[in-house]
Write a protein that holds these residues in place. Structure first.
Motif, mmCIF file in Angstrom:
data_model
loop_
_atom_site.group_PDB
_atom_site.id
_atom_site.type_symbol
_atom_site.label_atom_id
_atom_site.label_comp_id
_atom_site.label_asym_id
_atom_site.label_seq_id
_atom_site.Cartn_x
_atom_site.Cartn_y
_atom_site.Cartn_z
ATOM 1 N N LEU A 1 11.900 15.677 -10.631
ATOM 2 C CA LEU A 1 11.603 14.856 -9.466
ATOM 3 C C LEU A 1 12.732 13.883 -9.257
ATOM 4 O O LEU A 1 13.450 13.541 -10.180
ATOM 5 N N ASP A 2 12.840 13.366 -8.042
ATOM 6 C CA ASP A 2 13.839 12.319 -7.821
ATOM 7 C C ASP A 2 13.301 11.061 -8.422
ATOM 8 O O ASP A 2 12.123 10.785 -8.374
ATOM 9 N N SER A 3 14.225 10.310 -8.940
ATOM 10 C CA SER A 3 13.769 9.090 -9.595
ATOM 11 C C SER A 3 13.212 8.131 -8.557
ATOM 12 O O SER A 3 13.639 8.096 -7.416
ATOM 13 N N ASP A 4 12.270 7.354 -9.011
ATOM 14 C CA ASP A 4 11.679 6.327 -8.167
ATOM 15 C C ASP A 4 12.724 5.318 -7.736
ATOM 16 O O ASP A 4 12.738 4.807 -6.644
ATOM 17 N N VAL A 5 13.603 4.999 -8.698
ATOM 18 C CA VAL A 5 14.504 3.873 -8.512
ATOM 19 C C VAL A 5 15.841 4.295 -7.943
ATOM 20 O O VAL A 5 16.518 3.531 -7.286
ATOM 21 N N ASP A 6 16.212 5.542 -8.219
ATOM 22 C CA ASP A 6 17.550 5.978 -7.798
ATOM 23 C C ASP A 6 17.724 5.952 -6.299
ATOM 24 O O ASP A 6 18.826 5.811 -5.797
ATOM 25 N N LYS A 7 16.606 6.093 -5.589
ATOM 26 C CA LYS A 7 16.685 6.088 -4.121
ATOM 27 C C LYS A 7 17.350 4.834 -3.605
ATOM 28 O O LYS A 7 17.962 4.834 -2.559
ATOM 29 N N MET B 1 0.836 -1.196 0.000
ATOM 30 C CA MET B 1 0.000 0.000 0.000
ATOM 31 C C MET B 1 0.871 1.245 0.000
ATOM 32 O O MET B 1 0.576 2.232 -0.668
ATOM 33 N N LYS B 2 1.960 1.177 0.771
ATOM 34 C CA LYS B 2 2.841 2.359 0.817
ATOM 35 C C LYS B 2 3.445 2.620 -0.536
ATOM 36 O O LYS B 2 3.573 3.761 -0.972
ATOM 37 N N VAL B 3 3.832 1.521 -1.189
ATOM 38 C CA VAL B 3 4.426 1.695 -2.519
ATOM 39 C C VAL B 3 3.405 2.289 -3.479
ATOM 40 O O VAL B 3 3.697 3.214 -4.243
ATOM 41 N N ILE B 4 2.185 1.764 -3.414
ATOM 42 C CA ILE B 4 1.134 2.285 -4.300
ATOM 43 C C ILE B 4 0.904 3.757 -4.019
ATOM 44 O O ILE B 4 0.780 4.588 -4.932
ATOM 45 N N GLN B 5 0.849 4.076 -2.718
ATOM 46 C CA GLN B 5 0.600 5.466 -2.336
ATOM 47 C C GLN B 5 1.705 6.371 -2.837
ATOM 48 O O GLN B 5 1.466 7.453 -3.382
ATOM 49 N N ALA B 6 2.953 5.909 -2.662
ATOM 50 C CA ALA B 6 4.076 6.737 -3.099
ATOM 51 C C ALA B 6 4.042 6.934 -4.604
ATOM 52 O O ALA B 6 4.283 8.035 -5.119
ATOM 53 N N ARG B 7 3.700 5.855 -5.294
ATOM 54 C CA ARG B 7 3.647 5.970 -6.752
ATOM 55 C C ARG B 7 2.566 6.942 -7.178
ATOM 56 O O ARG B 7 2.748 7.753 -8.089
ATOM 57 N N ARG B 8 1.433 6.878 -6.503
ATOM 58 C CA ARG B 8 0.330 7.770 -6.851
ATOM 59 C C ARG B 8 0.719 9.221 -6.607
ATOM 60 O O ARG B 8 0.423 10.108 -7.408
ATOM 61 N N GLU B 9 1.397 9.449 -5.476
ATOM 62 C CA GLU B 9 1.822 10.822 -5.193
ATOM 63 C C GLU B 9 2.786 11.315 -6.243
ATOM 64 O O GLU B 9 2.745 12.477 -6.658
ATOM 65 N N ARG B 10 3.649 10.419 -6.654
ATOM 66 C CA ARG B 10 4.615 10.813 -7.682
ATOM 67 C C ARG B 10 3.889 11.171 -8.968
ATOM 68 O O ARG B 10 4.220 12.165 -9.625
#
Lengths: 679, 235
Positions: B75-81, B20-29
């Motif tokens: 934006l910061d990349s999703d994956v670079d983190k 859910m957190k991942v989904i939420q983060a993706r949605r925010e992005r």
């Protein structure tokens, strides 16, 4: 050629969300405005959704198709560009959140096809079937009873106030807080001065069709100087002005009064000066004769489409006639229509009064920096003509005012028309029993469904006797500008049309050219006894009443139905509907305002009171028909966009070749692979 | 298709917390991307029909015909983190994980003066990871937001156990023998001075307000660390 690329759901969602972000700033009575500047220095401040969307530079084919859909919807209904985009984006987000198909649930992306196309296509079909099966039923049985009618008020003052509230809500969203009251009052005034009450739909339709001729825009003055003038303003000055008191007669000329001796491409050979003099004398004699015959009919005003010669003007002045030349053909045809005369094309017709109109006055009028001709037209059978003078400080703002007014008239026309139900037995599929030949011609299941849906969706005009309607053909159109169902005016498509002459015989022509005759009795019954979905003049309080009501009743419907597809579609649409009032109330500044309004509304509904949601903003009314149209448009557009399989990029040079290829390869085009061509 | 759906319906479970957190983060992005795209469209950028090769976002084109990808460049990349080569935090967490797995005894901070890569508890200093990362990243307009605060050393030679927090320097009092840490203290000072110099240079070149504020924060924390180091040396 960039080639073929698949059309993923993700791109569609991204485009829709980007456009949503652009328009969401301007939604609602407290929304902002967008300030456009051109390199030439022109500036425009607007909050009109359609203007904003068409001004963006969009090269993405999906974005362009979407803006095309929005423009088509606005042309047909006059309003709703921003709401269209908001609703579409909310529906797409809902579809994406459920993994493309509400039934399939959440899956990791590795398992579905990479672009989610099958899921998207399935959602499209679900939404379209939702629209035909569920939406009509819910609107008719549950939402429409809550609406009040604009025309049911007993006192004319009440009726006028109601109309004014409707128009004020419209103008507040279009022209802003400052001018909405003034423009609404003027529109209301205009409606009543035209005596629209006698034949609402017909008169409003005529006003809308001729709106460019019925208004004059004047720049350089404040908007408050706009006014309504009786009669018609012709956008040319008087060449010859002979003041005349009282009512006079006028004639409309399409030809020159001075006869031409030669025609184009022919040569005149004059052999002697005697011949030349003879010719001159003859011409002068003809002109005198023509003017005299006009004078005999007491014509004191000549409205000419062409430029008349000096000789004619001299004689006219001598006879005391005023002349206006070089008028637009549209203005002349409007004048003829309003006064009920025919234009003069041949002077031999000048014997009876069929070509002579009576005008109540004729005078020059100065509007802004130009002088025009103002003619008064006596009261017709159903209407009393008036025209508008719309002022604005700058050209851009004046144009905005003009387009807002024109759209207001379109909205008024839409409010006054009833919305007819599209099929008799709601909730059942394939309820019109067409003969089996229809099932023979389309080959795939999809097309049969489409065929059935289209047959059910043809009835939109309440013209008794002859019904001519059309829809999107069996092939998906390559440009998304066609609107079907309710708002289609009389357009034929050669693929499938049903024309019914009288009550006796009926013919169906189906795609491949097969003909069937004698439609079953049930079809005839359905076509003639279609019931009204939304009564003319149905209005609800502005501020989200329609959305709240529909949301509430759709959720109730999901508990009654057992089909999971229908449940999912209902839930999807119900959630998406709330995005509109959420956005409207988001600008108000007080947190949780939307929730407050929503909960008070729900409690009122459950306690059985009629729907009157309190909004903290100013009061207003909105039309149920327009809202229903908007929802139907969005569902149609979404259905089309979701079923796009591939995007083929072409270059401008290739378009001509491609058109030739398309003609040859017509057999290869199939419903399953529609394409958006970009050049 | 229908049969598969039936089978899978029985296996379907609601997504767990992490998912859910991942989904939420993706949605925010996605929301952020849409907002930025809307802003640029209103500024006159053209939306092209192509998508970015790396992140599948729709490309925009400005008046000078230059293509611009909103996600990659703003934006910061999703994956670079999660890439340790690019992010100090990721590097730290990776090393910590490895240490936990290997159960090595922590090396005492008596490392040679030249080898300042490990401090008392064995964790590498983030500024070295940062140094490596900045080398890899190449020229940037402004130091990316999370990287700059992550590079705040906030470390003295004593303070090692906690993960360095953004901007604020953290000083946990860890008792340690003063005299044995002289070489450590001096190399800590050296590192701090180096960082100070670097930050000052970056501040001169920086044009963005946020980046400048973060660099000032870094300089301040470097100065404070230096002061506390000086106090250490004069007990």
């Amino acid at each position: 050629m960039k080639g073929v690329q698949p059309a993923p759901l993700g791109a569609l969602v991204q485009v829709a969300e980007a456009l949503e972000d652009v328009v969401r700033r301007c939604v609602g009575p407290r929304g902002g405005q967008v300030f456009f500047t051109k390199d030439t220095g022109e500036a425009l401040i607007t909050r009109e959704g359609r203007r904003i969307l068409t001004a963006l530079q969009l090269d993405h084919p999906v974005a362009r198709a979407l803006v095309g859909c929005v423009s088509a919807h606005c042309v047909a209904t006059g309003d709703g560009a921003k709401s269209f985009i908001l609703l579409l984006a909310a529906l797409l987000r809902g579809i994406r959140a459920t993994g493309g198909s509400p039934v399939a649930g959440w899956r990791s992306s590795g398992q579905t096809d990479p672009c989610g196309r099958l899921e998207a296509r399935r959602s499209a079909c679900q939404l379209l079937s939702f629209q035909t099966q569920v939406l009509d039923a819910v609107v008719k049985e549950h939402v429409a009873p809550h609406a009040t009618s604009l025309f049911s008020h007993t006192s004319p003052a009440e009726a006028r106030r109601a109309l004014r509230l409707l128009l004020e809500a419209f103008f507040r969203g279009r022209a802003g807080q400052v001018h909405c009251g003034l423009l609404a009052e003027m529109a209301c005034d205009f409606y009543h001065r035209w005596n629209c009450e006698r034949d609402r739909v017909g008169t409003l339709r005529m006003i809308r069709d001729h709106f460019p001729e019925l208004h004059t825009s004047v720049t350089g003055f404040p908007t408050s100087k706009s006014r309504i003038l009786q009669g018609l303003v012709l956008h040319r000055d008087l060449t010859v002005y002979c003041p005349a008191e009282g009512p006079t007669k006028a004639a409309v000329l399409h030809t020159a009064l001075q006869p031409l001796l030669t025609e184009a491409d022919s040569t005149l050979i004059i052999s002697s000066s005697h011949q030349f003099h003879g010719w001159g004398t003859w011409v002068a004699g003809q002109v005198e004769q023509n003017v005299a015959s006009l004078e005999n009919l007491q014509v004191k005003l000549l409205l000419s489409a062409v430029k008349q010669t000096d000789l004619v003007l001299y004689h006219a002045k001598k006879a005391g006639m005023s002349v206006v030349e070089c008028l637009d053909m549209e203005e002349l045809s409007l004048f003829c229509r309003l006064s009920g005369v025919l234009p003069l094309t041949d002077l031999a017709d000048l014997v009876d009064n069929a070509h002579v109109a009576s005008v109540t006055f004729c005078q020059p009028v100065v509007l802004g920096s130009r002088r025009y001709t103002h003619v008064g037209i006596p009261e017709g059978r159903d209407f009393l003509p008036h025209c508008l003078v719309l002022c604005g400080p700058a050209e851009g703002l004046t144009n905005q005012c003009v387009s807002a007014f024109g759209d207001a008239i379109r909205v008024m026309q839409r409010v006054c028309e009833p919305v007819r139900c599209q099929h008799r037995h709601m909730g059942k599929r394939g309820n019109i029993n067409l003969p089996s030949s229809l099932e023979k011609s389309p080959s795939s299941q999809n097309e049969t469904e489409m065929g059935t849906m289209k047959i059910t969706a043809i009835i939109s005009q309440d013209i008794p006797g002859v019904l001519k309607d059309s829809y999107m053909g069996l092939e998906w159109p390559t440009h998304a500008t066609k609107r079907e169902n309710i708002l289609v005016e009389n357009r034929y498509t050669p693929d499938l049309n049903i024309s019914i002459q009288g009550h006796d015989s009926a013919e169906t022509t189906v795609g491949g050219g097969q003909k069937t005759s004698d439609m079953t009795a049930s079809v005839k019954e359905n076509l003639f006894y279609s019931n009204t979905l939304i009564e003319p003049g149905a209005v609800l309080p502005a501020g989200g009443a329609f959305e709240f009501l529909l949301h509430h009743y759709l959720l109730k419907y999901t508990s009654r139905t057992h089909c999971p597809d229908t449940q999912a579609a209902c839930r999807l649409v119900a959630e998406a509907l709330l995005s509109l009032p959420r956005q409207v109330y988001a600008h108000s500044g007080t947190g949780g305002h939307f929730l407050k309004v929503y909960t008070s509304f729900v409690s009122r509904i459950q306690s059985g009171e009629p729907a009157r949601p309190v909004s903290l903003g100013p009061e207003g009314l909105e039309s149920v028909a327009c809202k229903y149209d908007l929802l139907v448009s969005v569902l149609q557009c979404l259905g089309r966009l979701l079923s796009v399989d591939a995007i083929i990029h072409t270059t401008a040079l290739r378009v001509a070749d491609q058109a030739r290829e398309e003609d040859e390869d017509e057999d290869d085009l199939s419903v399953r692979a529609p394409r958006l061509c970009q050049h | 298709m229908a049969l598969n759906a039936e089978d899978e319906e029985f296996d379907w479970e609601p997504p767990s917390e992490a998912e859910m957190k991942v989904i939420q983060a993706r949605r925010e992005r996605q929301d952020k991307i849409s907002k930025l795209m809307g802003d640029y469209l209103l500024k006159g950028y053209k939306m092209l029909g192509e998508t970015c090769g790396q992140c599948e976002t729709i490309l925009l084109q400005d008046r000078q015909k230059k293509n611009y990808c909103v996600a990659c460049q703003e934006l910061d990349s999703d994956v670079d983190k999660d890439n340790p080569a690019l992010n100090a935090q990721a590097a730290l967490s990776q090393v910590r994980e490895r240490q936990l797995a290997a159960q090595d005894s922590p090396q005492v901070g008596g490392a040679s003066a030249g080898d300042s890569s490990l401090s008392v508890s064995g964790l590498p200093r983030p500024e070295h990871c940062e140094g490596a990362a900045s080398g890899l990243r190449g020229p940037l307009l402004a130091p990316p937001a999370p990287a700059a605060p992550a590079s705040v050393p906030g470390l003295t030679s004593c303070n090692v156990a906690t993960v360095p927090k953004p901007v604020r320097p953290i000083q946990t009092p860890v008792p340690a023998p003063a005299h044995t840490q002289h070489p450590a203290v001096s190399c800590a000072e050296e590192a701090l001075l180096q960082k100070l110099r670097w930050a000052a240079q970056e501040l001169q070149q920086s044009t963005a307000v946020e980046a400048s504020a973060q660099l000032c924060g870094l300089i301040r924390s470097c100065a404070e660390s230096l002061r506390s180091l000086k106090e250490l040396q004069q007990p």
